[in-house]
Design a protein around this motif. Structure first.
Motif, short mmCIF file in Angstrom:
data_model
loop_
_atom_site.label_atom_id
_atom_site.label_comp_id
_atom_site.label_asym_id
_atom_site.label_seq_id
_atom_site.Cartn_x
_atom_site.Cartn_y
_atom_site.Cartn_z
N GLY A 504 30.95 10.67 -17.00
CA GLY A 504 32.33 10.47 -17.41
C GLY A 504 32.49 10.17 -18.89
O GLY A 504 33.59 10.19 -19.42
N LYS A 505 31.37 9.87 -19.54
CA LYS A 505 31.43 9.56 -20.98
C LYS A 505 30.74 10.64 -21.81
O LYS A 505 31.11 10.87 -22.96
CB LYS A 505 30.79 8.20 -21.26
N LEU A 506 29.71 11.28 -21.24
CA LEU A 506 29.03 12.38 -21.92
C LEU A 506 29.20 13.64 -21.08
O LEU A 506 29.27 13.57 -19.85
CB LEU A 506 27.52 12.09 -22.04
N ALA A 507 29.26 14.79 -21.75
CA ALA A 507 29.29 16.06 -21.02
C ALA A 507 28.07 16.12 -20.10
O ALA A 507 26.98 15.64 -20.46
CB ALA A 507 29.26 17.21 -22.00
N HIS A 508 28.24 16.72 -18.94
CA HIS A 508 27.18 16.68 -17.91
C HIS A 508 25.85 17.21 -18.44
O HIS A 508 24.78 16.69 -18.10
CB HIS A 508 27.61 17.48 -16.68
N TYR A 509 25.90 18.23 -19.31
CA TYR A 509 24.65 18.82 -19.78
C TYR A 509 23.95 17.95 -20.82
O TYR A 509 22.80 18.20 -21.18
CB TYR A 509 24.88 20.23 -20.33
N LYS A 510 24.62 16.87 -21.30
CA LYS A 510 24.02 15.96 -22.26
C LYS A 510 23.40 14.72 -21.58
O LYS A 510 22.86 13.86 -22.25
CB LYS A 510 25.05 15.49 -23.29
N ILE A 511 23.51 14.63 -20.26
CA ILE A 511 22.97 13.46 -19.54
C ILE A 511 21.49 13.69 -19.27
O ILE A 511 21.11 14.70 -18.67
CB ILE A 511 23.74 13.23 -18.22
N PRO A 512 20.62 12.78 -19.73
CA PRO A 512 19.18 12.98 -19.53
C PRO A 512 18.82 13.11 -18.05
O PRO A 512 19.28 12.32 -17.22
CB PRO A 512 18.55 11.72 -20.14
N ARG A 513 18.02 14.10 -17.75
CA ARG A 513 17.56 14.28 -16.36
C ARG A 513 16.40 13.33 -16.06
O ARG A 513 16.25 12.86 -14.94
CB ARG A 513 17.10 15.73 -16.16
N TYR A 514 15.57 13.07 -17.08
CA TYR A 514 14.40 12.21 -16.90
C TYR A 514 14.52 10.98 -17.79
O TYR A 514 15.02 11.06 -18.91
CB TYR A 514 13.12 12.95 -17.27
N VAL A 515 14.03 9.84 -17.28
CA VAL A 515 14.00 8.60 -18.06
C VAL A 515 12.60 8.02 -17.97
O VAL A 515 12.02 7.91 -16.88
CB VAL A 515 15.05 7.58 -17.57
N HIS A 516 12.05 7.65 -19.11
CA HIS A 516 10.70 7.11 -19.18
C HIS A 516 10.76 5.80 -19.96
O HIS A 516 11.18 5.78 -21.12
CB HIS A 516 9.79 8.13 -19.88
#
Length: 545
Positions: A504-516
């Motif tokens: 809701g704050k970032l475009a869907h394609y800018k949301i990280p898929r992976y987090v480390h």
């Protein structure tokens, strides 16, 4: 008339009523000695040693005469391989006095890199620490020596070799040094700095007296330096940040250089500011983050701080606010540059708003031109349009040492240095760095600039620092992965929780898929994040091989 014709081009030149210096570095140091001989020049906190300008100049001249006695002269390459210490500075100025070319060697180098640099630069004499932390410099030098044909002499610090080199200077008259100094031009090459190439071997940016003396001087001018300033320099001397923006900015203004420790330590840095009454403090954002995170931060008296420089990578808004509010650095400036431009091309000014200091890297430096071009056509783009940042002026290097082909790739026929950085220039001429051309992630045809996502993630209450990279993906070509450092006591974040924060704050394609989640990022010695290494490691971590 169409808007593209009426819009101002993304071009600016830095004006100044202060002229460029025409001195060599040695002559400039002599002028400072004449004006401020009894003032503090250098303080080394680790040993408690101190020098006035008169004492510093005497050390520099003795070493310069020792180098002449050793057969070193104009154009010969002298390597320096050591963490920050007084002898590094003596060597910097002594080589400049006789016209020898100082070759800065990264303290983190291993055998393979050391051998390459010694041979590529043709180093004749090497000044080196015996060891530092886990690095056995003396052992590594012995290992590569048989394959380094130009190397005639190695001088290890804290050994009789160093004492002998200095003492041999007593046999050389001051008149011989004066003659060597008088035979130099400000345009002579004086320094080779190896850029931490992200691919292949590093390249040796070759810089003149004119390049680095003026850049150090004008950095100091924009920080408002006078002989009353005391500059705490925890950034490495082997890099332009330390030896140009630190040392040369200081000596060209009669200010004092304070070495808090051989390598960066947050506590030692804060203690040095307090004990020496430092008015200026340098660092990359990660250094300031580490200092502010110290448990006993509030116990240090930092009330003498007025200014300083943050550079090396983009500064998060929250960090800048704390540097101003909690450290009292109300006039702190942001600098942008690269080794090939001596280094600084743009800098914020002391009276710029907080917003300008965190959203831009300032305006063109005095006597420097900057423009932003379309990487495909090379044409200057209108203001407000993203393109590649180029810079031109006295600061552009002479070239890469003995690599004319690589020089031609970086500097065009009109002497513009192409930085490889993406940037936007606003109506007032302020430049914002939006990413590296090489860092751009292309996900399913969408161009994504990690910097925007990193800035957003800094706003998460549990995240101390964040770096975003692209990793291979079969469906989209690339996917986003965020590496995050957590605040003390915070629960490690999952990809799901990061997605909730971003939705809701970032475009869907800018949301990280992976987090480390990591304790620290892979870094160069200068504090730059090694995204190339992160991408390599991510492939293994995620099983994408």
């Amino acid at each position: 008339m169409s808007e593209s014709v009426t819009a101002l081009p993304s071009y600016a030149s830095g004006t100044s009523e202060v002229p460029l210096l025409g001195d060599t570095i040695g002559d400039n140091l002599d002028r400072t000695l004449a004006a401020f001989g009894d003032r503090d020049a250098l303080v080394e906190r680790a040993t408690g040693r101190r020098w006035t300008y008169r004492e510093l100049a005497a050390e520099v001249d003795l070493l310069a005469r020792g180098l002449l006695a050793a057969g070193i002269g104009k154009g010969d390459r002298v390597g320096i391989w050591s963490p920050n210490r007084a002898e590094w500075i003596f060597t910097q100025y002594a080589t400049a006095k006789i016209g020898a070319i100082l070759v800065n060697i990264n303290p983190a180098y291993r055998v393979h890199e050391l051998e390459y640099v010694l041979n590529q630069a043709g180093v004749r004499l090497l000044v080196a620490a015996k060891a530092f932390k886990t690095s056995d410099y003396a052992g590594m030098i012995e290992e590569v020596r048989p394959t380094c044909g130009a190397l005639r002499r190695v001088v290890l610090l804290d050994t009789p070799q160093w004492t002998e080199l200095l003492e041999s200077g007593n046999g050389v008259g001051q008149d011989r040094l004066a003659a060597a100094q008088a035979a130099l031009s400000a345009d002579d090459p004086i320094n080779i700095q190896y850029t931490s190439g992200t691919t292949g071997f590093p390249k040796g940016a070759t810089l003149s007296h004119h390049n680095i003396l003026n850049n150090g001087f004008f950095v100091g001018e924009l920080c408002g330096y006078t002989e009353a300033d005391r500059i705490c320099i925890p950034v490495p001397f082997y890099h332009c940040f330390g030896m140009v923006m630190g040392n040369l900015a200081a000596t060209s203004h009669g200010a004092c250089m304070v070495i808090p420790a051989p390598a960066f330590e947050p506590k030692a840095t804060l203690a040095a500011v307090q004990a020496e009454g430092c008015t200026s403090l340098y660092g990359v954002p990660t250094m300031f983050i580490a200092e502010l995170a110290e448990d006993d931060f509030d116990s240090y008296d930092l009330s003498t701080l007025r200014t300083g420089i943050m550079a090396g990578s983009p500064c998060p808004v929250e960090v800048m606010k704390q540097v101003i509010e909690r450290m009292g650095m109300h006039e702190v400036t942001i600098c942008y540059g690269m080794t090939e431009t001596s280094p600084v091309s743009t800098q914020t000014r002391a009276d710029d708003s907080l917003d300008l200091r965190v959203s831009t890297v300032g305006r063109a430096h005095p006597h420097i031109e900057v423009k932003i071009v379309d990487p495909a056509t090379g044409l200057t783009v209108p203001r407000g349009v993203q393109g590649e940042l180029c810079t031109r002026g006295y600061s552009v290097m002479l070239g890469y040492w003995e690599q004319p082909d690589k020089t031609a790739e970086a500097i065009d026929a009109a002497r513009w240095m192409h930085t490889g950085d993406l940037a936007v220039m606003d109506e007032q001429g302020y430049v914002g760095i939006t990413g590296r051309i090489k860092d751009m992630v292309i996900r399913g045809g969408e161009n994504i600039y990690p910097r925007e996502i990193e800035e957003f993630l800094y706003g998460h209450p549990d995240i101390l620092d964040a770096q975003v990279i692209g990793v291979p993906d079969q469906k989209y070509g690339e996917e986003l992965m965020a590496w995050v450092r957590m605040r003390p006591g915070a629960e490690p974040l999952t990809a799901e929780r990061v997605r909730e924060f971003c939705t809701g704050k970032l475009a869907h394609y800018k949301i990280p898929r992976y987090v480390h989640v990591v304790d620290e990022f892979p870094m160069t010695v200068t504090g730059k994040i090694r995204k190339v290494e992160m991408r390599e490691r991510a492939v293994g971590i995620l099983g994408l091989g």
